[in-house]
Design a protein around this motif. Structure first.
Motif, mmCIF file in Angstrom:
data_model
loop_
_atom_site.group_PDB
_atom_site.id
_atom_site.type_symbol
_atom_site.label_atom_id
_atom_site.label_comp_id
_atom_site.label_asym_id
_atom_site.label_seq_id
_atom_site.Cartn_x
_atom_site.Cartn_y
_atom_site.Cartn_z
ATOM 1 N N PHE A 33 0.860 -1.180 0.000
ATOM 2 C CA PHE A 33 0.000 0.000 0.000
ATOM 3 C C PHE A 33 0.903 1.239 0.000
ATOM 4 O O PHE A 33 1.552 1.558 0.995
ATOM 5 C CB PHE A 33 -0.921 0.003 1.225
ATOM 6 N N ASP A 34 0.932 1.900 -1.141
ATOM 7 C CA ASP A 34 1.788 3.064 -1.389
ATOM 8 C C ASP A 34 0.898 4.302 -1.272
ATOM 9 O O ASP A 34 0.026 4.536 -2.103
ATOM 10 C CB ASP A 34 2.388 2.921 -2.790
ATOM 11 N N VAL A 35 1.130 5.124 -0.232
ATOM 12 C CA VAL A 35 0.150 6.125 0.180
ATOM 13 C C VAL A 35 0.696 7.540 0.007
ATOM 14 O O VAL A 35 1.803 7.858 0.448
ATOM 15 C CB VAL A 35 -0.248 5.889 1.657
ATOM 16 N N GLN A 36 -0.123 8.386 -0.618
ATOM 17 C CA GLN A 36 0.195 9.817 -0.726
ATOM 18 C C GLN A 36 -1.061 10.606 -0.341
ATOM 19 O O GLN A 36 -2.003 10.715 -1.119
ATOM 20 C CB GLN A 36 0.644 10.164 -2.148
ATOM 21 N N ILE A 37 -1.059 11.126 0.876
ATOM 22 C CA ILE A 37 -2.234 11.828 1.415
ATOM 23 C C ILE A 37 -1.796 13.194 1.931
ATOM 24 O O ILE A 37 -1.003 13.300 2.855
ATOM 25 C CB ILE A 37 -2.927 11.009 2.526
ATOM 26 N N LYS A 38 -2.333 14.245 1.330
ATOM 27 C CA LYS A 38 -1.973 15.627 1.682
ATOM 28 C C LYS A 38 -2.731 16.546 0.751
ATOM 29 O O LYS A 38 -3.444 16.083 -0.151
ATOM 30 C CB LYS A 38 -0.460 15.844 1.560
ATOM 31 N N ARG A 39 -2.604 17.857 0.913
ATOM 32 C CA ARG A 39 -3.217 18.775 -0.033
ATOM 33 C C ARG A 39 -2.659 18.555 -1.423
ATOM 34 O O ARG A 39 -1.512 18.168 -1.592
ATOM 35 C CB ARG A 39 -2.973 20.237 0.379
ATOM 36 N N LEU A 40 -3.486 18.779 -2.440
ATOM 37 C CA LEU A 40 -3.030 18.651 -3.818
ATOM 38 C C LEU A 40 -2.365 19.959 -4.230
ATOM 39 O O LEU A 40 -3.015 21.003 -4.321
ATOM 40 C CB LEU A 40 -4.214 18.308 -4.740
ATOM 41 N N HIS A 41 -1.071 19.913 -4.449
ATOM 42 C CA HIS A 41 -0.316 21.103 -4.849
ATOM 43 C C HIS A 41 0.848 20.655 -5.729
ATOM 44 O O HIS A 41 1.415 19.583 -5.533
ATOM 45 C CB HIS A 41 0.211 21.853 -3.617
ATOM 46 N N GLU A 42 1.214 21.510 -6.673
ATOM 47 C CA GLU A 42 2.326 21.167 -7.574
ATOM 48 C C GLU A 42 3.599 20.833 -6.812
ATOM 49 O O GLU A 42 4.331 19.916 -7.184
ATOM 50 C CB GLU A 42 2.594 22.323 -8.531
ATOM 51 N N TYR A 43 3.906 21.580 -5.750
ATOM 52 C CA TYR A 43 5.186 21.335 -5.071
ATOM 53 C C TYR A 43 5.185 20.015 -4.313
ATOM 54 O O TYR A 43 6.235 19.441 -4.028
ATOM 55 C CB TYR A 43 5.567 22.508 -4.167
ATOM 56 N N LYS A 44 4.006 19.489 -3.961
ATOM 57 C CA LYS A 44 3.933 18.188 -3.299
ATOM 58 C C LYS A 44 4.067 17.046 -4.298
ATOM 59 O O LYS A 44 4.282 15.902 -3.926
ATOM 60 C CB LYS A 44 2.621 18.065 -2.512
ATOM 61 N N ARG A 45 3.896 17.353 -5.571
ATOM 62 C CA ARG A 45 4.258 16.512 -6.711
ATOM 63 C C ARG A 45 3.509 15.179 -6.787
ATOM 64 O O ARG A 45 4.097 14.127 -7.055
ATOM 65 C CB ARG A 45 5.769 16.298 -6.745
ATOM 66 N N GLN A 46 2.197 15.249 -6.621
ATOM 67 C CA GLN A 46 1.406 14.055 -6.895
ATOM 68 C C GLN A 46 1.554 13.619 -8.350
ATOM 69 O O GLN A 46 1.426 12.423 -8.666
ATOM 70 C CB GLN A 46 -0.066 14.318 -6.571
ATOM 71 N N HIS A 47 1.842 14.568 -9.230
ATOM 72 C CA HIS A 47 1.992 14.207 -10.647
ATOM 73 C C HIS A 47 3.308 13.474 -10.919
ATOM 74 O O HIS A 47 3.414 12.775 -11.933
ATOM 75 C CB HIS A 47 1.815 15.403 -11.571
ATOM 76 N N LEU A 48 4.289 13.578 -10.036
ATOM 77 C CA LEU A 48 5.484 12.739 -10.157
ATOM 78 C C LEU A 48 5.129 11.280 -9.868
ATOM 79 O O LEU A 48 5.571 10.364 -10.574
ATOM 80 C CB LEU A 48 6.574 13.241 -9.198
#
Length: 824
Positions: A554-569
């Motif tokens: 389970f690979d988890v990314q939970i936080k505000r959606l922002h470019e610097y947090k790089r969900q798109h990476l």
């Protein structure tokens, strides 16, 4: 205290009986119901009220003691408090969890179902608000006299849903049916003024004394939320202000038939506390945002001074001894000016005496290195909304510039750098500069962040005010973020002899290191993790309709959606894995479930596009039988505290991949590591300190360091060099933007491509892509050895004591607030 197990058992039984009696009492006399008529929400409400009764007893005693001893108090000013659900937290903190669970079970109800009836308090947004909630918990736990101040928002940020993969926002009506945790205090209401004009005037002694006249007035009504400490009698409170119009219903207009006009003034006055963070892309939105900030600050300062004068009269020099005020980011920075206005205009103190008090009372926490996130307001807006305050700002700035001139004669460049007024196409008030100038201490929230404040963001201020800048690395409360949300792990601690006071002394978990190599403990630890993952699979099925394998990573990314947090990476890595699988279905790959939770600000178009892109790719991946279920992607809607409490205990891998130098701290990284998730991250924010604590071998670090990012920013780089130089990267980005994942809108994701390639890739996604993909491969190899993975996970949990918010708050109390404890 009982000294035998029989006495303890009798005490617990009595507490259970008392709670049952309290529940049934409230069922009959508060709700006027017979128990057989009650809904699950009725049971939750009555249980909450019965628990609140116990807390109120301690709250009354706490406040009586604080008043009697005339203690020094901390006043914490924050626009956000992401409190989440209160019931389970409260029963743990006052040590009646087992009794409450037994009572509700004996009354024929299911504990989990009853607890799930509670709505999250819609009082916050992201990490800033959750930090404030953790701090309130620690302040009470450490017996520190404190009051939190904020706004009683009728509607929270928003309730997020997805329609065809796109984020849509619905009102967060968290308060529709009230909350059992609040106490309304109309006797402490405050009248606040806005707008109007400043009239030149002299007092009876011939002294210049301008008057703020023709103002519009609003009433602030306080709502108190008791905050119980863990295993202590101290109960502080959070005071939240709701706005009410001072204008009565206009009966004349109503009788004329103009029903709308009859209530217009009343409605306007009551919009101030309606919504958390109104959209400020419009002028009206900006105005409402400034009005909100001033409203809660003015109410709070009036309340603080009311309390001070009740105990100390008009001995104003004592004010700095009795009150410490912490500004949580720039949102409450107008408090510096408001306190000056009160002391000079209303209390008639001389400027120098008032300013001396102000700068000894206030301290300021900065939460961002992004210049665009540092609030500025136009001078024109200030002149409209707060004309008298603008005069004070000019005077504060004038005196500041005189001091700068004395230090650096003729250096206009330094004056421009330090001025509270930014000169440009239109004059702007820099609220961060105001907070720095008006505070005796300014802190960052992680060691790296605090250093960058001194060397980059506020470098000249650090020269001008040597010793003013300091660090206070953030923390999380282990009560909420392990004891409450991960009962299986808490029980395992008990079985292996960890002292029961670990929720208050997190360094007790260091003893887990003794078991990290033991196969039996490793298996028990991973069994708890698997149970948490199995529970989360049910949430994923219910929310997303997707079946996932709890044995997958389970690979988890939970936080505000922002470019610097790089969900798109992360998305580019998912596309890379998907492409590899399609071209080699038999590839030996560790099965993965990528789990996202995030809200995008309603006006942040690119962030919403990234959400849409993740959901579009998820739709393709999850329904593609060719990849044999080795890869799944889920985006859980409406991320919030109660959902985080289900995701965090189930996480194997914690994604903390912000661009180096952009994340101030992060606290999700701490919560996940405490619950035995391994971190994949950049050397950014608190990741640096987590690495120091858990050891290089128990964390996965990749990518650019801060000096690399600064060099690229300085020298520039061509994103196309990385795009053309990496075939997998080029394929992932081209595939995403080809229309394959959005056949009805082929250009839906073009903005992601433009940002990365044509607009400079500000957050270095393309630069870090290859290092990230390779690091993820190392993660997969590590996960294959489950015994070694278990050891690393155990050591993460064992070594997180530094990141308790109790440690953070004790440092604030000792080094910034000089705040003694007051045990009850």
């Amino acid at each position: 205290m009982p000294n035998t197990s029989q006495e303890l058992s009798n005490t617990n039984t009595a507490s259970c009986l008392e709670l049952k009696e309290g529940i049934l009492y409230h069922m009959r006399y508060t709700l006027a119901l017979r128990s057989e008529q009650a809904s699950k929400r009725d049971w939750w409400l009555c249980l909450s009220l019965a628990v609140r009764d116990r807390i109120i007893d301690d709250m009354v005693e706490t406040q009586a003691r604080h008043n009697q001893d005339n203690v020094r108090r901390l006043y914490y000013l924050s626009m956000e408090y992401l409190m989440g659900r209160m019931l389970v937290n409260n029963v743990h903190n006052i040590r009646v969890f087992e009794q409450a669970q037994q009572a509700i079970t004996e009354l024929g109800q299911n504990w989990d179902e009853i607890c799930d009836e509670e709505m999250d308090m819609g009082l916050g947004n992201g990490g800033l608000g959750r930090l404030a909630a953790c701090f309130l918990d620690s302040l009470a736990t450490l017996d520190l006299p404190a009051v939190g101040y904020g706004i009683y928002y009728e509607f929270g940020l928003f309730k997020q849903a997805f329609q065809s993969g796109k984020q849509v926002e619905h009102p967060d009506t968290w308060i529709n049916y009230g909350t059992p945790w609040e106490l309304v205090r109309p006797e402490y209401a405050q009248t606040i003024q806005f707008y109007g004009r400043v009239e030149e005037s002299y007092d009876s002694y011939g002294n210049y004394h301008p008057l703020w006249v023709e103002t519009k007035n609003v009433l602030g009504i306080p709502h108190d939320i008791p905050v119980a400490g863990y295993d202590t009698k101290t109960v502080n409170f959070l005071r939240l202000w709701s706005s009410r119009s001072t204008e009565d219903f206009d009966l004349d207009e109503f009788n004329k038939g103009d029903y709308v006009e009859a209530v217009r003034s009343k409605a306007i006055g009551e919009t101030i506390s309606k919504v958390l963070y109104p959209n400020d892309t419009t002028e009206n939105g900006k105005e409402l945002r400034l009005v909100q900030q001033y409203f809660f600050v003015a109410c709070s300062l009036a309340d603080i001074l009311r309390r001070f004068e009740r105990n100390n009269g008009s001995d104003w020099e004592v004010l700095a001894e009795k009150a410490a005020i912490q500004l949580n980011d720039t949102h409450p920075a107008i408090a510096v000016v408001e306190l000056m206005r009160i002391l000079v205009d209303d209390k008639r103190l001389h400027w120098d005496q008032a300013w001396s008090l102000v700068t000894r009372i206030f301290a300021y926490t900065n939460h961002t290195l992004l210049p665009e996130a540092l609030e500025t307001w136009s001078v024109a807006l200030f002149e409209k909304v707060l004309p008298r305050h603008l005069q004070f700002i000019y005077e504060i700035n004038h005196r500041l510039m005189d001091d700068v001139e004395a230090r650096w004669p003729g250096r206009d460049d330094i004056k421009q750098a330090l001025s509270i007024i930014e000169e440009g196409h239109g004059k702007m008030v820099r609220m961060a500069h105001l907070a720095v100038v008006g505070s005796h201490k300014v802190n960052g929230v992680a060691a790296l962040h605090s250093q960058l404040l001194k060397t980059d963001l506020f470098a000249r201020f650090d020269e001008f005010y040597p010793g003013k800048f300091t660090n206070k690395t953030n923390g999380i409360t282990p009560r909420r973020w392990l004891l409450n949300c991960n009962s299986g792990l808490a029980q395992l601690f008990d079985q292996y002899g960890i002292e029961s006071d670990w929720p208050k002394n997190l360094d007790r978990l260091r003893k887990l290191e003794n078991f990290a190599d033991e196969p039996e403990f490793q298996q028990a630890f991973m069994k708890v993790k698997l149970q948490n993952k199995q529970a989360l699979t049910q949430v994923i099925k219910a929310e997303c309709g997707v079946d996932v394998d709890p044995n997958a990573m389970f690979d988890v990314q939970i936080k505000r959606l922002h470019e610097y947090k790089r969900q798109h990476l992360t998305l580019l890595n998912i596309l890379t894995l998907y492409h590899r699988l399609l071209n080699n279905p038999d590839m030996d790959m560790v099965p993965r479930v990528f789990i996202f939770g995030a809200k995008a600000a309603p006006g942040y178009a690119l962030a919403k596009t990234i959400i849409y892109a993740i959901n579009a790719v998820a739709e393709a991946v999850n329904n593609d039988v060719r990849i044999q279920g080795k890869l799944k992607v889920v985006f859980l809607p409406n991320y919030r505290v109660s959902l985080a409490a289900k995701i965090i205990p189930a996480a194997d891998l914690s994604e903390q991949i912000s661009t180096a130098g952009k994340e101030a701290s992060g606290t999700g990284n701490m919560k996940l590591a405490l619950n035995g998730a391994l971190t994949i991250g950049t050397l950014d924010g608190a990741n640096v300190e987590i690495q120091e604590e858990v050891g290089d071998e128990n964390i996965f670090i990749f990518g650019l360091k801060i000096e690399d990012v600064q060099a690229l920013d300085r020298n520039g780089y061509n994103p196309y060099d990385y795009y053309y130089g990496d075939e997998e990267l080029r394929n992932a980005l081209d595939w995403l933007c080809s229309g394959y994942f959005s056949p009805y809108d082929p250009h839906a994701f073009d903005e992601i491509r433009r940002t990365l390639l044509d607009q400079g890739d500000r957050f270095k996604v393309l630069v870090d892509y290859r290092a990230y993909v390779e690091c993820q491969e190392r993660v997969s190899e590590a996960y294959r050895d489950q015994n070694h993975w278990a050891k690393m996970a155990i050591l993460n949990t064992a070594r997180m004591a530094k990141f308790s918010s109790d440690r953070t708050i004790q440092e604030y109390a000792d080094e910034i607030w000089h705040l003694p404890a007051c045990p009850i």
